[in-house]
Write an enzyme that holds these catalytic residues in place. Sequence first.
Site, short mmCIF file in Angstrom:
data_model
loop_
_atom_site.label_atom_id
_atom_site.label_comp_id
_atom_site.label_asym_id
_atom_site.label_seq_id
_atom_site.Cartn_x
_atom_site.Cartn_y
_atom_site.Cartn_z
N GLU A 126 0.21 -1.31 -0.19
CA GLU A 126 0.23 -0.21 -0.07
C GLU A 126 0.54 1.47 -0.12
O GLU A 126 0.97 2.46 -0.72
CB GLU A 126 -1.22 -0.20 1.35
CG GLU A 126 -1.65 1.06 1.14
CD GLU A 126 -2.38 1.46 2.13
OE1 GLU A 126 -2.70 0.09 3.19
OE2 GLU A 126 -2.78 2.66 2.78
N THR A 163 -2.97 2.95 5.76
CA THR A 163 -4.77 2.94 6.06
C THR A 163 -4.35 2.50 7.61
O THR A 163 -5.22 2.98 8.37
CB THR A 163 -5.70 1.95 5.38
OG1 THR A 163 -4.76 2.03 4.75
CG2 THR A 163 -5.99 3.79 4.21
FE1 F3S Z 1 -9.76 -0.51 2.85
FE2 F3S Z 1 -9.96 0.23 5.43
FE3 F3S Z 1 -9.64 -2.09 4.24
S1 F3S Z 1 -8.48 0.72 3.90
S2 F3S Z 1 -9.15 -2.55 2.97
S3 F3S Z 1 -11.82 -0.53 3.81
S4 F3S Z 1 -8.77 -1.22 6.22
#
Ligand code: F3S
Length: 295
Positions: A126, A163
Amino acid sequence: MDIIVAETAGFCFGVDRAVSSVRRLIEGSAGKIYTLGAVIHNPQVNDDFASRGVKIISGIEEAELPGNIVVRAHGIAKDVYEGLIREGVNVVDATCPYVKKIHNLVQEKYKEGYGIIIIGDKDHPEVKGINGWCENTAVILDSEEEVQALKESRQKVCVVAQTTITKEKWENINKCLENKFENIIKFDTICSATSQRQKEALQIAKIVDCMIVIGGRDSSNTQKLYEICKKYCFNTIKIEMPSELPLEDINKYKKVGITAGASTPDWIIKEVIGKMDELNRQENEMSFKEAFESS
Ligand code: F3S
């Protein structure tokens, strides 16, 4: 034994979306299907896809074209994305919209002349992908020590987060950055699904005797969940599969918590709960028998 299962355990929105994209392609039998890197960090899901003809590739040169290439939830660098489009493949972009938002932000701020700082793991796909939206110029920091090694600067900088990092890491590193840079804008891009999962895991870990964290060995968000739980519950165990449950050890605890990483499929979580329920049932039968025999 009381079992508390975290409501946030299992697939997050982004992973669910990526897995569904691959499933739709399989069901549509629309020709060869490739995923650029493993679609999620879970070997069981990836093995299932492989058995249905989906091939993991690390670059377009490994694909037999024409075909479909799925971009996973972690996202990819801009040049890689543009390369796929140039080759004319059917690109199924399953980049999580929350990650896509970081790509757009980084691209915009880089164009405005900001230096980009990413707080996260430089080896994580990522982070590599995000860096690819500012021409791989980002400074990637994973610890306060790494910030200490930076020179003070008047350059304007824009800080974003991988994230899945913890709020604690985000805040601590940012505090150090404020001493190094005068002109700094921050965008807390930690995914709320991640922070909610971490918060719930922490709350459960505080009140149980044993905490079980389920997830793939390569899953960084599972590892982070484990670290958080371990801080508050010494008897925290990380497993990938139900068969790894140390049932005899678990049997000594009165209250057990369960959580799982964002790439852990439901069926694995259910199987773990099933094993624990079975343990409870056997235990109850035993106590009933003992009570009956002693009466
Ligand atoms: Fe997206 Fe959050 Fe999952 S960034 S991939 S919803 S952990």
